[in-house]
Motif scaffolding. Structure first.
Motif, short mmCIF file in Angstrom:
data_model
loop_
_atom_site.label_atom_id
_atom_site.label_comp_id
_atom_site.label_asym_id
_atom_site.label_seq_id
_atom_site.Cartn_x
_atom_site.Cartn_y
_atom_site.Cartn_z
N ARG A 240 0.83 -1.20 0.00
CA ARG A 240 0.00 0.00 0.00
C ARG A 240 0.87 1.26 0.00
O ARG A 240 0.63 2.20 -0.76
N ASP A 241 1.87 1.29 0.86
CA ASP A 241 2.73 2.46 0.92
C ASP A 241 3.41 2.71 -0.42
O ASP A 241 3.47 3.84 -0.91
N LEU A 242 3.96 1.64 -1.00
CA LEU A 242 4.68 1.81 -2.26
C LEU A 242 3.74 2.23 -3.38
O LEU A 242 4.09 3.09 -4.21
N SER A 243 2.55 1.67 -3.42
CA SER A 243 1.61 2.07 -4.48
C SER A 243 1.21 3.54 -4.32
O SER A 243 1.07 4.26 -5.32
N HIS A 244 1.06 4.00 -3.10
CA HIS A 244 0.76 5.42 -2.89
C HIS A 244 1.94 6.28 -3.32
O HIS A 244 1.76 7.33 -3.96
N ALA A 245 3.15 5.84 -2.97
CA ALA A 245 4.34 6.61 -3.36
C ALA A 245 4.47 6.71 -4.88
O ALA A 245 4.96 7.71 -5.41
N LEU A 246 4.03 5.66 -5.57
CA LEU A 246 4.11 5.63 -7.03
C LEU A 246 2.90 6.30 -7.69
O LEU A 246 2.76 6.27 -8.91
N GLU A 247 2.03 6.86 -6.87
CA GLU A 247 0.84 7.59 -7.33
C GLU A 247 -0.17 6.70 -8.03
O GLU A 247 -0.91 7.13 -8.92
N VAL A 248 -0.20 5.44 -7.61
CA VAL A 248 -1.24 4.50 -8.07
C VAL A 248 -1.81 3.82 -6.82
O VAL A 248 -1.72 2.60 -6.67
N PRO A 249 -2.38 4.59 -5.91
CA PRO A 249 -2.77 4.05 -4.60
C PRO A 249 -3.71 2.86 -4.69
O PRO A 249 -4.79 2.93 -5.28
N GLY A 250 -3.23 1.74 -4.15
CA GLY A 250 -4.04 0.54 -4.10
C GLY A 250 -4.16 -0.20 -5.41
O GLY A 250 -4.79 -1.26 -5.46
N GLN A 251 -3.53 0.29 -6.47
CA GLN A 251 -3.62 -0.35 -7.79
C GLN A 251 -2.46 -1.33 -7.94
O GLN A 251 -1.43 -1.03 -8.54
N LEU A 252 -2.63 -2.50 -7.39
CA LEU A 252 -1.53 -3.46 -7.30
C LEU A 252 -1.30 -4.24 -8.58
O LEU A 252 -0.44 -5.13 -8.61
N ARG A 253 -2.03 -3.90 -9.64
CA ARG A 253 -1.75 -4.45 -10.97
C ARG A 253 -1.25 -3.37 -11.92
O ARG A 253 -1.06 -3.63 -13.12
N ALA A 254 -1.03 -2.18 -11.42
CA ALA A 254 -0.55 -1.08 -12.26
C ALA A 254 0.86 -1.40 -12.76
O ALA A 254 1.69 -1.89 -11.99
N PRO A 255 1.15 -1.12 -14.02
CA PRO A 255 2.48 -1.44 -14.56
C PRO A 255 3.63 -0.83 -13.77
O PRO A 255 4.65 -1.49 -13.58
N VAL A 256 3.47 0.40 -13.31
CA VAL A 256 4.57 1.04 -12.58
C VAL A 256 4.82 0.34 -11.25
O VAL A 256 5.97 0.21 -10.81
#
Length: 264
Positions: free
Chosen positions: A184-200
């Motif tokens: 969760r923290d990393l997805s927020h940092a990458l600006e895709v909060p909670g999107q755990l299938r996002a390419p980034v």
């Protein structure tokens, strides 16, 4: 029992660290309720380790006193996520028998190295020295002081952009045994909060995994269920947390209510 004989509950004595160094895959769960009963239930269910969460969980350091022996009664070690990287936090938990410490919000190589020093006695580190604690058998096993530096598992979280950018250097730090992604923290940092299938986000996971492999370290992640854990284990992830005591219980109750005919 004669003095110096095996304790009634066995502390880890480096077994988890050795298993991970040998490339084994291990499965655990977070203990967020911070009670010895839930830790014991998870241990009885067969996890390889429990992780007492003091950053986001319900308890404080005093819960480690009871969680460690509850899990250890089934031969299961306790790793503890501290609420801060302050030196004294790690030392207190190791004294009560934690097999390792997870450090959150580590951004730089220097911070990672400082965390490792908190796990080691002088001259290698800055951990305070005492023998009248559980780790030393309350003074009956002073030799634990000599073993501890090689026994304690060091887990550093990769959950911020600075940590991700420095992950290769952090992985190279001696004593950082596991790189653990906070999803969760990393997805927020990458600006895709909670999107755990996002390419980034998936690219970031690959980068952490490759950094760990390059330096002979283990890599870990919090996942929602066993199916996700199996997929990641096949990909090389070794330190996998399957939910937490509270989320697993909540999901089990919801599932059974649905089977009973209750709709949300």
């Amino acid at each position: 029992m004669t003095p110096g004989a095996a304790p009634r509950y066995a502390l880890d004595r480096g077994a988890l660290r050795r298993r991970l160094a040998a490339g084994e895959v291990t499965f655990g769960t977070f203990v967020g309720a911070a009670t010895p009963i839930t830790a014991e239930v998870c241990a009885a269910a067969g996890v390889d380790w429990v992780l007492l969460d003091l950053e986001h969980g319900a308890g404080g350091e005093e819960q480690a006193r009871d969680v460690v022996p509850a899990a250890a009664s089934y031969g299961v070690p306790t790793v503890v996520r501290v609420e801060s990287t302050e030196r004294i936090r790690a030392g207190r938990l190791l004294d009560v028998g934690a097999a390792g410490v997870m450090f959150p919000r580590v951004d730089t190589t220097d911070e990672a190295a400082a965390c490792v020093r908190h796990l080691r006695y002088p001259p290698a580190g800055d951990r305070g020295v005492a023998t009248y604690n559980r780790m030393c058998g309350y003074g009956l096993d002073p030799g634990a002081l000599d073993r501890s530096d090689g026994d304690v598992l060091g887990v550093v979280q990769i959950e911020t952009l600075p940590a991700l950018e420095a992950v290769e250097q952090i992985a190279a730090v001696d004593g950082v045994d596991v790189l653990f992604v906070g999803p969760r923290d990393l997805s927020h940092a990458l600006e895709v909060p909670g999107q755990l299938r996002a390419p980034v986000y998936l690219a970031a996971l690959d980068r952490v995994l490759e950094a760990a492999k390059a330096h002979g370290k283990a890599v870990g992640l919090l996942v929602p269920d066993g199916a996700a854990a199996a997929r990641l284990a096949a990909a090389g992830w070794q330190f996998l947390a399957i939910g937490s005591d509270t989320t697993l219980l909540a999901n089990a109750v919801v599932a059974e209510l649905r089977r009973a005919g209750q709709t949300p």
